[in-house]
Write an enzyme that holds these catalytic residues in place. Structure first.
Site, PDB file in Angstrom:
ATOM      1  CG  ASP A 196      -1.900   1.179   1.223  1.00 15.21           C
ATOM      2  OD1 ASP A 196      -2.081   1.812   0.163  1.00 15.21           O
ATOM      3  OD2 ASP A 196      -2.462   1.480   2.295  1.00 15.21           O
ATOM      4  CG  HIS A 198      -3.397   0.808   8.914  1.00 17.01           C
ATOM      5  ND1 HIS A 198      -4.166   1.826   8.409  1.00 17.01           N
ATOM      6  CD2 HIS A 198      -2.305   0.740   8.115  1.00 17.01           C
ATOM      7  CE1 HIS A 198      -3.567   2.355   7.355  1.00 17.01           C
ATOM      8  NE2 HIS A 198      -2.438   1.715   7.147  1.00 17.01           N
ATOM      9  CG  ASP A 224      -8.420  -1.000  11.572  1.00 16.93           C
ATOM     10  OD1 ASP A 224      -7.650  -0.746  10.630  1.00 16.93           O
ATOM     11  OD2 ASP A 224      -9.662  -0.976  11.469  1.00 16.93           O
ATOM     12  NE  ARG A 241      -1.656  12.695   4.986  1.00 15.90           N
ATOM     13  CZ  ARG A 241      -2.171  11.534   4.628  1.00 15.90           C
ATOM     14  NH1 ARG A 241      -1.670  10.405   5.108  1.00 15.90           N
ATOM     15  NH2 ARG A 241      -3.189  11.472   3.819  1.00 15.90           N
ATOM     16  CG  ASP A 283      -2.661   7.447   6.797  1.00 18.16           C
ATOM     17  OD1 ASP A 283      -3.034   7.987   5.744  1.00 18.16           O
ATOM     18  OD2 ASP A 283      -2.855   6.247   7.062  1.00 18.16           O
ATOM     19  CD  GLU A 315     -14.244   3.629  15.328  1.00 21.74           C
ATOM     20  OE1 GLU A 315     -14.878   2.748  15.931  1.00 21.74           O
ATOM     21  OE2 GLU A 315     -13.206   3.414  14.672  1.00 21.74           O
ATOM     22  CD  GLU A 375      -6.047  10.704   4.976  1.00 23.57           C
ATOM     23  OE1 GLU A 375      -6.338  10.435   3.791  1.00 23.57           O
ATOM     24  OE2 GLU A 375      -5.504   9.889   5.742  1.00 23.57           O
ATOM     25  CG  HIS A 390      -0.730  10.063  -1.556  1.00 31.28           C
ATOM     26  ND1 HIS A 390      -1.103  11.216  -0.913  1.00 31.28           N
ATOM     27  CD2 HIS A 390      -0.845   9.082  -0.639  1.00 31.28           C
ATOM     28  CE1 HIS A 390      -1.429  10.939   0.337  1.00 31.28           C
ATOM     29  NE2 HIS A 390      -1.292   9.651   0.530  1.00 31.28           N
ATOM     30  CG  ASP A 391      -4.726   8.691  -0.938  1.00 35.69           C
ATOM     31  OD1 ASP A 391      -4.034   7.701  -1.251  1.00 35.69           O
ATOM     32  OD2 ASP A 391      -4.749   9.156   0.219  1.00 35.69           O
TER      33      ASP A 391
END
Length: 540
Positions: free
Chosen positions: A60, A103, A169, A197, A199, A206, A239, A304-305
């Protein structure tokens, strides 16, 4: 108001594996970035945002971290990050790195230990369920990973993964995990990074609160308190893709995140560009809560996404998708666009320059993606988000000047044909052409850096009759600045209304214009910035 550096920064986002290969193995690396620092500085950049360079299986793009404290050997030696930080500092460039703590990779030591022993100390580092559970929150990549729970034979239990199944996670409500995050932050701050940054910041809330957001926000209070005492100017860039009314919870009272990546404005930038109407963008900007004194928003065009268009109205969503992603292969995850800016705008350099002038007209910190300054294209033959992650195109030479390796060994394929092939789109060509996109973006960034009043605290959208014109007014520090951007290919004349433009100085324009007057001409895709002495200064 006293400013901190990240309120007046120009951020340049680099994927270290795809920027420049210093040793000919087909992978970009940290030494490659060091070799290109003078080029980066010439863009007017004051901060680098590096996507993950940690040890990782890289299933990823490095966001599947295997060891948060080690450099991936494909990207450099352990000392290379120290060298990069030192060389960047010489050029007054700060370095922001990624905190990826929502994660880990499933190859991480913690997860491997967690699988082995239900009573061991690492089992509760992750989120488990004997019977799985509902897909709440929703999976992030629903067309690829339709469920967030996955059975693990060794653990004899399901583990949760909001992202890919190979990214379990973390249980951020576990004090031991919190301690591990503290160690990661302290390690990199001690090396001299200027910020993180963060992520998946909204998902971390949450997880840290066990579903109770009010409790979860305290995670960022903790991070802020840990770092701010000794590093008060550190940037915590979150983010945070949430509803506007939740932004204030991520800022807190200036004691949580310093800066929010603003997805709501990102969506509305493209809605405004698509409709050639500034109205949606102005309306979205007016919805934003005022950031804390030393906080702010970060704005960008592409990253990048995917370009996520979720949350727009059904009509607006359909309009933008049909305009910028007419083919199904250009779309992703049922919500977004997997293209770079240049092909979305038909390769038109003037249109791309206008989009960047618009970006720099917004009341926050602009962030550029590597290659945007030359109008790099995308590679839709690559899967998912890999379409916008091609190696940097430096010159018309074998390997595009990115690497001397056999292209078959490159980290990912070059764009080697068509209108966006490296033979046509490259840094060397644009450096030699005075009217190129590269030079236009340089001038925009350099001019913007002379305007410290550009921030949300001084922002006043300035409505003009021409719907295609975005107009912003910034007033503060004894000066005011007016910025105009025409989102239409048709030229317009803008009436400045009640504003007294006597003595106004034009500091930036897409082309030479007649002298400033009450009627301001704007070319199709034109932009003009004016500097005025403010009333407060003249009264003094």
């Amino acid at each position: 108001m006293g400013r901190v550096w990240h309120q007046n920064a120009v951020i340049y986002q680099i994927d270290p594996s795809r920027f420049y290969d210093s040793n000919g193995d087909g992978w970009g690396d940290l030494r490659g970035i060091i070799q290109k620092l003078d080029y980066i500085a010439s863009l007017g950049v004051t901060a680098l945002w590096l996507t993950p360079f940690y040890r990782s299986p890289r299933r990823d793009n490095g966001y599947d971290v295997e060891d948060h404290l080690s450099i991936d050997p494909r990207l450099g030696e352990p000392e290379d990050i120290d060298w990069l930080l030192a060389e960047a500092r010489k050029r007054d460039i700060r370095v922001i790195i990624e905190l990826v703590a929502q994660h880990t990779a499933d190859t991480h030591y913690w997860f491997q230990e967690a699988r082995k022993n239900a009573q061991g100390p690492y089992r509760d580092y992750y989120l488990w369920s004997k019977n799985g559970g509902p897909d709440e929150p929703r999976p992030m990549f629903p067309t690829v990973e339709p469920h967030i729970w996955r059975w693990d034979d060794e653990a004899q239990s399901h583990y949760r993964h909001l992202f890919y199944h190979h990214e379990p996670d973390l249980n951020l409500a576990n004090p031991r995990v919190l301690h591990e995050v503290d160690r990661i932050l302290a390690h990199w701050v001690d090396k001299g990074v200027a910020g993180f940054r963060i992520d998946a910041a909204s998902h971390m809330v949450e997880q840290a609160g066990n579903g109770d957001k009010a409790q979860g926000y305290r995670f960022f209070n903790h991070v802020h308190d840990l770092l701010a005492r000794h590093h008060p100017q550190l940037m915590l860039l979150g983010e945070v893709d949430v509803n506007v009314d939740e932004f204030k919870d991520y800022f807190g009272d200036g004691d949580r995140l310093t800066t929010l990546l603003n997805f709501w404005i990102n969506k509305n930038i493209f809605l405004a560009l698509a409709r050639e109407n500034a109205g949606p963008l102005v309306a979205a900007l007016n919805e934003l809560p005022l950031p804390p004194e030393h906080g702010g928003y970060c704005f960008w065009l592409r990253n990048h996404d995917e370009l996520d268009m979720e949350d727009l109205s059904e009509e607006d969503f359909t309009f933008v998708m049909n305009k910028y992603a007419p083919d199904e292969n250009m779309r992703i995850y049922g919500r977004g666009i997997r293209r770079r800016l240049a092909p979305m705008l038909g390769g038109d350099e003037r249109h791309q320059a206008l989009a960047h002038a618009l970006l720099f007209s917004l009341p926050g910190t602009p962030a550029l993606r590597y290659g945007a300054e030359i109008g790099m294209g995308d590679n839709l033959n690559q899967p998912e988000r890999e379409a916008v992650r091609s190696p940097m195109q430096w010159r018309n030479a074998p390997g595009a000047g990115f690497s001397t390796a056999n292209p078959a060994d490159f980290v990912s394929p070059l764009i080697a044909s068509g209108p966006y092939g490296y033979q046509k789109i490259n840094v060397e060509e644009q450096l030699g052409r005075e009217d190129s996109l590269l030079h236009r973006i340089r001038r925009i960034a350099e001019t913007w850096r002379t305007l410290p009043e550009v921030c949300y605290h001084h922002f006043q959208p300035f409505i003009v009759p021409q719907q295609s014109v975005f107009a912003a007014r910034y007033q503060g520090e004894g000066y005011e600045t007016l910025m105009f951007a025409n989102l239409s290919p048709q030229p317009v004349n803008v009436n400045s209304g009640e504003l007294d433009l006597d003595g106004a100085v034009e500091i930036l324009a897409d082309e030479p214009y007649p002298p400033v007057s009450r009627e301001l001409a704007l070319n199709g895709y034109g932009y003009r910035w004016l500097r005025l002495r403010s009333l407060t200064a003249s009264a003094a």
